[in-house]
Scaffold this motif. Structure first.
Motif, mmCIF file in Angstrom:
data_model
loop_
_atom_site.group_PDB
_atom_site.id
_atom_site.type_symbol
_atom_site.label_atom_id
_atom_site.label_comp_id
_atom_site.label_asym_id
_atom_site.label_seq_id
_atom_site.Cartn_x
_atom_site.Cartn_y
_atom_site.Cartn_z
ATOM 1 N N GLY A 1 10.944 -1.454 -11.406
ATOM 2 C CA GLY A 1 10.106 -0.870 -10.367
ATOM 3 C C GLY A 1 8.650 -0.858 -10.772
ATOM 4 O O GLY A 1 8.290 -1.302 -11.866
ATOM 5 N N PRO A 2 7.803 -0.344 -9.902
ATOM 6 C CA PRO A 2 6.375 -0.335 -10.210
ATOM 7 C C PRO A 2 6.040 0.708 -11.280
ATOM 8 O O PRO A 2 6.642 1.778 -11.324
ATOM 9 C CB PRO A 2 5.732 0.025 -8.864
ATOM 10 C CG PRO A 2 6.790 0.746 -8.115
ATOM 11 C CD PRO A 2 8.098 0.191 -8.587
ATOM 12 N N VAL A 3 5.080 0.360 -12.139
ATOM 13 C CA VAL A 3 4.604 1.284 -13.174
ATOM 14 C C VAL A 3 3.087 1.160 -13.300
ATOM 15 O O VAL A 3 2.506 0.121 -12.981
ATOM 16 C CB VAL A 3 5.259 1.015 -14.549
ATOM 17 C CG1 VAL A 3 6.755 1.295 -14.519
ATOM 18 C CG2 VAL A 3 4.973 -0.388 -15.048
ATOM 19 N N PHE A 4 2.480 2.211 -13.791
ATOM 20 C CA PHE A 4 1.046 2.203 -14.026
ATOM 21 C C PHE A 4 0.717 1.413 -15.286
ATOM 22 O O PHE A 4 1.286 1.673 -16.350
ATOM 23 C CB PHE A 4 0.504 3.622 -14.189
ATOM 24 C CG PHE A 4 0.450 4.397 -12.918
ATOM 25 C CD1 PHE A 4 -0.610 4.246 -12.040
ATOM 26 C CD2 PHE A 4 1.458 5.281 -12.593
ATOM 27 C CE1 PHE A 4 -0.658 4.955 -10.858
ATOM 28 C CE2 PHE A 4 1.422 6.007 -11.417
ATOM 29 C CZ PHE A 4 0.364 5.842 -10.542
ATOM 30 N N PRO B 1 0.813 -1.216 0.000
ATOM 31 C CA PRO B 1 0.000 0.000 0.000
ATOM 32 C C PRO B 1 0.852 1.273 0.000
ATOM 33 O O PRO B 1 0.516 2.253 -0.669
ATOM 34 C CB PRO B 1 -0.829 -0.133 1.280
ATOM 35 C CG PRO B 1 -0.981 -1.616 1.450
ATOM 36 C CD PRO B 1 0.361 -2.177 1.014
ATOM 37 N N GLY B 2 1.968 1.258 0.721
ATOM 38 C CA GLY B 2 2.851 2.422 0.726
ATOM 39 C C GLY B 2 3.456 2.686 -0.640
ATOM 40 O O GLY B 2 3.568 3.838 -1.072
ATOM 41 N N ALA B 3 3.869 1.630 -1.329
ATOM 42 C CA ALA B 3 4.434 1.787 -2.674
ATOM 43 C C ALA B 3 3.385 2.305 -3.644
ATOM 44 O O ALA B 3 3.678 3.136 -4.510
ATOM 45 C CB ALA B 3 5.013 0.461 -3.159
ATOM 46 N N VAL B 4 2.158 1.821 -3.504
ATOM 47 C CA VAL B 4 1.062 2.292 -4.362
ATOM 48 C C VAL B 4 0.803 3.773 -4.111
ATOM 49 O O VAL B 4 0.713 4.566 -5.054
ATOM 50 C CB VAL B 4 -0.209 1.437 -4.132
ATOM 51 C CG1 VAL B 4 -1.414 2.053 -4.825
ATOM 52 C CG2 VAL B 4 0.023 0.009 -4.611
ATOM 53 N N SER B 5 0.703 4.167 -2.847
ATOM 54 C CA SER B 5 0.477 5.585 -2.512
ATOM 55 C C SER B 5 1.606 6.467 -3.025
ATOM 56 O O SER B 5 1.365 7.560 -3.544
ATOM 57 C CB SER B 5 0.337 5.762 -1.001
ATOM 58 O OG SER B 5 -0.867 5.192 -0.559
ATOM 59 N N ALA B 6 2.841 5.991 -2.892
ATOM 60 C CA ALA B 6 3.991 6.770 -3.360
ATOM 61 C C ALA B 6 3.956 6.940 -4.877
ATOM 62 O O ALA B 6 4.270 8.019 -5.394
ATOM 63 C CB ALA B 6 5.296 6.106 -2.926
ATOM 64 N N LEU B 7 3.558 5.903 -5.609
ATOM 65 C CA LEU B 7 3.497 6.001 -7.061
ATOM 66 C C LEU B 7 2.385 6.955 -7.491
ATOM 67 O O LEU B 7 2.575 7.763 -8.407
ATOM 68 C CB LEU B 7 3.301 4.618 -7.685
ATOM 69 C CG LEU B 7 3.610 4.539 -9.176
ATOM 70 C CD1 LEU B 7 5.083 4.806 -9.456
ATOM 71 C CD2 LEU B 7 3.205 3.178 -9.731
ATOM 72 N N VAL B 8 1.241 6.888 -6.830
ATOM 73 C CA VAL B 8 0.148 7.820 -7.142
ATOM 74 C C VAL B 8 0.599 9.255 -6.863
ATOM 75 O O VAL B 8 0.371 10.160 -7.672
ATOM 76 C CB VAL B 8 -1.133 7.461 -6.353
ATOM 77 C CG1 VAL B 8 -2.185 8.556 -6.475
ATOM 78 C CG2 VAL B 8 -1.693 6.117 -6.838
ATOM 79 N N ALA B 9 1.265 9.479 -5.757
ATOM 80 C CA ALA B 9 1.762 10.820 -5.428
ATOM 81 C C ALA B 9 2.754 11.302 -6.480
ATOM 82 O O ALA B 9 2.706 12.464 -6.920
ATOM 83 C CB ALA B 9 2.406 10.819 -4.045
ATOM 84 N N ALA B 10 3.657 10.425 -6.901
ATOM 85 C CA ALA B 10 4.643 10.804 -7.921
ATOM 86 C C ALA B 10 3.967 11.140 -9.247
ATOM 87 O O ALA B 10 4.366 12.087 -9.940
ATOM 88 C CB ALA B 10 5.654 9.672 -8.113
ATOM 89 N N TRP B 11 2.932 10.399 -9.612
ATOM 90 C CA TRP B 11 2.177 10.655 -10.847
ATOM 91 C C TRP B 11 1.661 12.091 -10.862
ATOM 92 O O TRP B 11 1.872 12.831 -11.817
ATOM 93 C CB TRP B 11 1.034 9.655 -10.931
ATOM 94 C CG TRP B 11 0.060 9.846 -12.044
ATOM 95 C CD1 TRP B 11 -1.094 10.582 -12.001
ATOM 96 C CD2 TRP B 11 0.114 9.282 -13.360
ATOM 97 N NE1 TRP B 11 -1.751 10.496 -13.201
ATOM 98 C CE2 TRP B 11 -1.030 9.703 -14.054
ATOM 99 C CE3 TRP B 11 1.032 8.455 -14.000
ATOM 100 C CZ2 TRP B 11 -1.297 9.334 -15.364
ATOM 101 C CZ3 TRP B 11 0.762 8.078 -15.308
ATOM 102 C CH2 TRP B 11 -0.377 8.518 -15.977
ATOM 103 N N TRP B 12 0.983 12.480 -9.788
ATOM 104 C CA TRP B 12 0.395 13.822 -9.760
ATOM 105 C C TRP B 12 1.463 14.908 -9.641
ATOM 106 O O TRP B 12 1.362 15.958 -10.273
ATOM 107 C CB TRP B 12 -0.637 13.939 -8.637
ATOM 108 C CG TRP B 12 -1.823 13.062 -8.874
ATOM 109 C CD1 TRP B 12 -2.303 12.082 -8.043
ATOM 110 C CD2 TRP B 12 -2.678 13.048 -10.026
ATOM 111 N NE1 TRP B 12 -3.382 11.472 -8.608
ATOM 112 C CE2 TRP B 12 -3.644 12.054 -9.830
ATOM 113 C CE3 TRP B 12 -2.718 13.782 -11.206
ATOM 114 C CZ2 TRP B 12 -4.637 11.775 -10.768
ATOM 115 C CZ3 TRP B 12 -3.706 13.504 -12.145
ATOM 116 C CH2 TRP B 12 -4.651 12.514 -11.924
ATOM 117 N N PHE B 13 2.484 14.673 -8.837
ATOM 118 C CA PHE B 13 3.539 15.671 -8.681
ATOM 119 C C PHE B 13 4.247 15.929 -10.009
ATOM 120 O O PHE B 13 4.426 17.079 -10.428
ATOM 121 C CB PHE B 13 4.556 15.237 -7.616
ATOM 122 C CG PHE B 13 5.631 16.257 -7.399
ATOM 123 C CD1 PHE B 13 5.438 17.299 -6.506
ATOM 124 C CD2 PHE B 13 6.823 16.205 -8.115
ATOM 125 C CE1 PHE B 13 6.425 18.267 -6.324
ATOM 126 C CE2 PHE B 13 7.808 17.163 -7.945
ATOM 127 C CZ PHE B 13 7.607 18.204 -7.042
#
Length: 161
Positions: free
Chosen positions: A131-134, A8-20
């Motif tokens: 790493g994780p990607v959308f 969940p932390g990695a998912v939240s971090a990726l979503v935050a990075a997307w918008w930033f």
């Protein structure tokens, strides 16, 4: 990397990075967050806004997503802040996680934050060697007038608990 690393932390971090990276228009960093075959959609919940042509998109492939985002960002205000909140994992399967979250968007008017939009974001994130990607991002912006939940078609059909 496998789905167990998509916490969940990695998912939240990726979503935050997307918008930033979108708001600050860091295209190299934003592109790095996408699978080559990403699906991206955006529309309003009513489909009838005055600005529907500006927000409506349904594209596949990172190149097409980036082309749309480049044009959309250049024609949007700055500063613009997309705040992804309440990010949570909704499913885990086959090296991917699905997530849902809210979005709240602001710009600055007369020196103060001004609400631009809100909505719901759903998508999928996959584990890759780098790493994780959308794999998908689907945005539905709120435009319908709020009503008492029981009077809304969704709320009217929800059984009482």
């Amino acid at each position: 990397m496998n789905e167990s690393t998509l916490t969940p932390g990695a998912v939240s971090a990726l979503v935050a990075a997307w918008w930033f990276h979108y708001d600050e228009w860091n295209p190299v960093e934003l592109r790095a967050l996408m699978a080559d075959d990403i699906a991206f959609t955006c529309a309003s919940d009513t489909g009838t806004t005055d600005y529907e042509d500006f927000i409506r998109v349904d594209v596949r492939g990172a190149d097409d997503v980036m082309a749309w985002k480049d044009d959309h960002r250049r024609n949007s205000p700055y500063p613009l802040r997309h705040n992804g909140t309440n990010v949570f994992v909704t499913d885990v399967a086959d090296g991917e996680v699905e997530f849902s979250s809210y979005i709240f968007v602001t710009k600055i008017v007369a020196g103060k934050p001004f609400a631009v939009s809100s909505g719901v974001v759903r998508g999928s994130i996959r584990a890759t060697e780098t790493g994780p990607v959308f794999g998908a991002v689907h945005v539905v912006l709120d435009t319908q007038e709020s009503v008492r939940y029981a009077d809304h078609p969704v709320g009217a059909s929800t059984p009482a608990v």
